[in-house]
Design a protein around this motif. Structure first.
Motif, PDB file in Angstrom:
ATOM      1  N   ASP A  78      48.649  14.927  12.438  1.00 62.43           N
ATOM      2  CA  ASP A  78      49.284  16.389  12.263  1.00 62.43           C
ATOM      3  C   ASP A  78      50.365  16.239  11.155  1.00 62.43           C
ATOM      4  OD1 ASP A  78      51.059  15.129  13.847  1.00 62.43           O
ATOM      5  OD2 ASP A  78      51.724  16.504  15.181  1.00 62.43           O
ATOM      6  N   SER A 348      44.982  32.339  12.371  1.00 64.45           N
ATOM      7  CA  SER A 348      45.935  31.535  12.241  1.00 64.45           C
ATOM      8  C   SER A 348      45.368  30.043  11.857  1.00 64.45           C
ATOM      9  CB  SER A 348      46.654  31.178  13.513  1.00 64.45           C
ATOM     10  OG  SER A 348      47.876  30.199  13.468  1.00 64.45           O
ATOM     11  N   ASP A 349      44.216  30.090  12.361  1.00 65.99           N
ATOM     12  CA  ASP A 349      43.290  28.580  11.942  1.00 65.99           C
ATOM     13  C   ASP A 349      42.945  28.515  10.592  1.00 65.99           C
ATOM     14  OD1 ASP A 349      43.713  27.619  14.711  1.00 65.99           O
ATOM     15  OD2 ASP A 349      41.618  27.921  15.038  1.00 65.99           O
ATOM     16  N   PHE A 352      45.932  27.696   8.266  1.00 70.44           N
ATOM     17  CA  PHE A 352      46.013  26.089   8.359  1.00 70.44           C
ATOM     18  C   PHE A 352      44.773  25.187   7.688  1.00 70.44           C
ATOM     19  CE2 PHE A 352      45.435  21.937  10.027  1.00 70.44           C
ATOM     20  CZ  PHE A 352      46.549  21.509   9.806  1.00 70.44           C
ATOM     21  N   GLY A 356      47.177  23.784   5.299  1.00 73.85           N
ATOM     22  CA  GLY A 356      47.476  22.490   5.738  1.00 73.85           C
ATOM     23  C   GLY A 356      46.429  21.427   5.163  1.00 73.85           C
ATOM     24  N   LYS A 357      45.070  21.807   5.551  1.00 72.94           N
ATOM     25  CA  LYS A 357      44.228  20.673   5.323  1.00 72.94           C
ATOM     26  C   LYS A 357      43.941  20.621   3.738  1.00 72.94           C
ATOM     27  CE  LYS A 357      41.705  21.308   9.432  1.00 72.94           C
ATOM     28  NZ  LYS A 357      40.388  21.547  10.283  1.00 72.94           N
ATOM     29  N   GLU A 364      45.242  17.771  11.091  1.00 75.84           N
ATOM     30  CA  GLU A 364      45.252  18.721  12.434  1.00 75.84           C
ATOM     31  C   GLU A 364      46.585  19.389  12.286  1.00 75.84           C
ATOM     32  OE1 GLU A 364      45.304  16.035  15.676  1.00 75.84           O
ATOM     33  OE2 GLU A 364      43.136  15.085  15.271  1.00 75.84           O
ATOM     34  N   GLU A 365      46.722  20.522  12.849  1.00 75.05           N
ATOM     35  CA  GLU A 365      47.834  21.358  13.109  1.00 75.05           C
ATOM     36  C   GLU A 365      48.822  20.590  13.950  1.00 75.05           C
ATOM     37  OE1 GLU A 365      48.953  25.955  12.390  1.00 75.05           O
ATOM     38  OE2 GLU A 365      47.192  25.321  13.636  1.00 75.05           O
ATOM     39  N   ARG A 366      50.171  20.672  14.141  1.00 72.96           N
ATOM     40  CA  ARG A 366      50.879  20.234  14.880  1.00 72.96           C
ATOM     41  C   ARG A 366      50.824  20.839  16.276  1.00 72.96           C
ATOM     42  NH1 ARG A 366      57.116  19.449  13.389  1.00 72.96           N
ATOM     43  NH2 ARG A 366      56.825  17.690  14.901  1.00 72.96           N
ATOM     44  N   ARG A 371      55.285  23.733  16.943  1.00 74.15           N
ATOM     45  CA  ARG A 371      55.728  24.797  16.130  1.00 74.15           C
ATOM     46  C   ARG A 371      56.655  26.067  16.757  1.00 74.15           C
ATOM     47  NH1 ARG A 371      50.098  26.862  15.361  1.00 74.15           N
ATOM     48  NH2 ARG A 371      49.349  25.446  17.075  1.00 74.15           N
TER      49      ARG A 371
END
Length: 699
Positions: A78, A348-349, A352, A356-357, A364-366, A371
């Motif tokens: 994460d 939200s996904d 990320f 994020g990726k 992986e998200e935290r 958060r």
């Protein structure tokens, strides 16, 4: 100018967390315990488990100090990086989570500080409530955007998006996703009162280079970004999303062409541009400025300092030349992105998945509770900080760090006195800055008041909206008022440090003043090599290529003779060239000009910390520890404080967008210090060896 613990020393920011017990206190003075305390056991000077002693120090000192740690440490799924402070950051997060849990169990009434903390946190944790609301919180705002009928109404809507979300000198944050950003700070030229700074904006990707670079990696990112925009619009209920996404990216590309680079943003003199409100129409035609300022609630503000005038001229022209429907799509997409964490999980996904990726390479998200901790720190950080300071920062630690600060300031003063190239008049000005420098340790002397921030337990979207707006209103209300030179720009529960040039001040939050950076049990060599170099770094920012433009009162004023300025610029140019030669990837080198201020602070700060360490020995021989001399301990501790592993995508992003060099290259400042060569018998022919004439000596 901060120390970002994106990794450490910044002029500027990162956020962690804290712990609670039920009572909020009126001031931050920690509780004391008059009972006698046993002496602390001796701690280690260096971490032997980090080291790879098969490597010659003169060939790769970073690997010598950290090689085994690098080999055997995995980056958590994460995170985009891992470093020695990662367990500390996790522990601080747990403390804040405990604080929130205690607040939730309390019987505090609505509006109480404890209740606000609990309600804000719980509004984020309650995923079922967020899913049940769906897109309803977003829809009135999207409807308002859809109702814009002309460029006059567009200007008003753009003004309504203005927020206090930029900070050039304390957080090296030079742009905002909104069209423009507001920073309220002491004036460049009138330092006794708060003034309004406006800064460029309009981009969702991290920096202009993500739009303008033609490298294969950037072209790939732009393609995936356009697909991401289309997906976000589709999830929010829009049609024809591919066409809209293409238009949005095209507009952002045009905006990026108007932005100035990160390296250019560091030139204070180019940033010092005062425009009256009436002048915007002639200096930046295209945007209906009276309507913009009406939307922003700034009709009564007579003048602004415009940091990037060419960007304002260019972006204003784009408002006029770009189709209204494209701007409406841009506003809608930026709104969805800004509030994605308060919307259904699919949105939200998706956010990320891209940011994020793809952008940072984080698989992986935290965890959601972590958060939630970040959210509380973002909007109620000082309320949490009061509790953290009381419970986790003992008076003994504060006194020990303050003593180190005194020693490092003395060392810096001696280095100024010893300069052979600097004119006495310039030296006098430099020492005046040092003498009047305010250094805050642990926590501030006052706390932010969040009474204008309404928090509701079941309204995450509204909590974020109101939180950003309340901070904007707080900042606008300060315009024209006398400044507080001792005001902090960071909360205590953060692992970071900062130089505030307009206040001639430094902040060292409690979060960083604990292991692995400061340990009251450790030998002086370890503390001066780790936290001492951070303290020296922030002091040195007072005299870097930005800080040197300010006098002892924080005013922009040239206090240098032409000869001194020429010598300083030649020395700093050599340091920039040194960093231009470092290549984290075969196709990507560091930008020495972009990272110059931080590199100046690193080399000057390390030199001052070393002198202060020697001074702290009071003429006594340094104790040997684990077979290492005192000087060896100092330099190893410094390099170990920069141990770090990054994912490739995150490292590429840092090189492109950050004013700080990546950690392994910050540790290479040792090449410019003569004592390092003596401590490890580094000789010509070894890879890191620099001839004495090639070592950069500034302060």
């Amino acid at each position: 100018m901060k120390t970002t613990l994106n990794r450490l020393p910044v002029r500027h920011t990162l956020i962690c967390a804290a712990l609670l017990f039920p009572l909020f206190i009126a001031n931050a003075t920690p509780a004391t315990d008059d009972a006698a305390k046993p002496p602390l056991p001796k701690g280690p000077a260096v971490n032997l488990s980090y080291m790879d002693r098969s490597v010659r120090p003169g060939d790769d000192f970073y690997a010598y100090a950290n090689g085994d740690w690098i080999k055997h440490t995995d980056i958590p799924a994460d995170r985009q990086s891992v470093e020695p402070s990662t367990p500390l950051a996790d522990e601080i997060d747990k403390r804040v989570a405990d604080l929130v849990t205690a607040a939730a169990k309390s019987s505090a009434p609505a509006g109480d500080k404890s209740r606000k903390i609990a309600d804000l946190y719980n509004s984020f944790i309650d995923e079922a409530a967020i899913e049940a609301k769906g897109l309803k919180p977003l829809q009135p705002h999207l409807a308002a955007i859809a109702a814009i009928h002309d460029k006059r109404e567009l200007a008003r809507a753009l003004g309504e998006t203005l927020r206090a979300d930029v900070d050039a000198l304390n957080n090296t944050n030079f742009h905002t996703p909104n069209l423009f950003g507001l920073w309220v700070a002491p004036g460049f030229n009138e330092v006794e009162h708060y003034t309004a700074y406006l800064m460029q904006g309009g981009l969702r990707l991290p920096d202009r280079e993500y739009y303008l670079s033609d490298t294969a990696s950037m072209l790939d990112i732009r393609g995936k970004y356009q697909a991401h925009i289309a997906t976000m619009l589709k999830l929010a209920g829009f049609n024809d999303t591919e066409t809209r996404a293409a238009r949005i990216l095209e507009l952002e590309h045009a905006i990026a062409e108007k932005h100035i680079s990160l390296a250019e943003n560091d030139d204070i003199h180019k940033a010092n541009n005062t425009w009256t409100q009436a002048e915007f129409a002639t200096k930046a035609p295209g945007l209906d400025w009276p309507e913009y300022f009406r939307g922003a609630g700034l009709m009564k503000q007579n003048s602004f300092i415009v940091w990037q005038p060419t960007a304002f001229t260019g972006e204003s022209a784009l408002v006029a030349s770009t189709a209204l429907e494209t701007w409406k799509d841009w506003l809608a997409y930026h709104l969805i992105e800004a509030y994605a964490i308060a919307l259904p999980k699919a949105i939200s996904d998706e956010r990320f998945a891209f940011f994020g990726k793809i952008l940072s390479g984080t698989p992986e998200e935290r965890a959601r509770w972590k958060r939630g901790v970040q959210l509380v720190n973002s909007f109620l950080g000082d309320d949490v900080g009061q509790l953290y300071a009381r419970r986790y920062f003992p008076p003994e630690s504060k006194a020990a760090v303050e003593s180190m600060v005194v020693n490092i300031k003395v060392a810096f003063r001696k280095r100024i006195d010893a300069l052979t190239w600097m004119n006495p008049a310039t030296k006098a000005e430099a020492k005046a800055k040092l003498d009047t420098l305010y250094v805050g340790v642990g926590y501030g002397e006052t706390w932010h008041d969040y009474s204008n921030y309404e928090v509701k337990a079941d309204d995450l979207f509204g909590n974020i909206w109101r939180g950003r707006l309340s901070e904007y209103h707080r900042q606008v209300a300060r315009l024209g008022k006398p400044i507080d030179r001792k005001e902090w720009s960071m909360v205590p529960q953060i692992i970071n440090a900062v130089n505030l040039p307009l206040q001639n001040a430094l902040n060292f939050p409690a979060g960083i003043l604990q292991p692995p950076y400061f340990d009251p049990k450790a030998p002086a060599a370890a503390n001066y090599g780790a936290i001492g170099s951070v303290i020296g770094h922030e002091i040195s920012h007072t005299f870097d290529n930005e800080g040197s433009a300010f006098d002892s009162k924080g005013r922009v004023r040239n206090w240098w003779t032409p000869e001194d300025q020429a010598h300083f610029q030649a020395a700093t140019a050599a340091l920039a060239a040194q960093y231009d030669s470092y290549k984290p990837f075969p196709d990507l080198a560091l930008n020495g000009k972009q990272t110059l201020a931080e590199n100046i602070a690193d080399v000057g700060g390390l030199a001052a910390a070393y002198d202060a360490y020697r001074f702290s020995l009071k003429g006594q021989p340094a104790p040997v520890d684990s077979g290492f001399s005192g000087d060896q301990q100092f330099f190893i501790a410094f390099a170990q404080s920069w141990a770090e592993k990054n994912r490739d995508a995150a490292l590429r992003q840092q090189v492109a967008t950050d004013g700080h060099s990546p950690a392994p290259y910050r540790a290479l400042e040792i090449r410019n210090l003569d004592p390092w060569y003596a401590a490890f018998d580094v000789q010509p022919g070894e890879k890191l060896y620099l001839a004495p004439a090639d070592r950069v000596r500034i302060w």
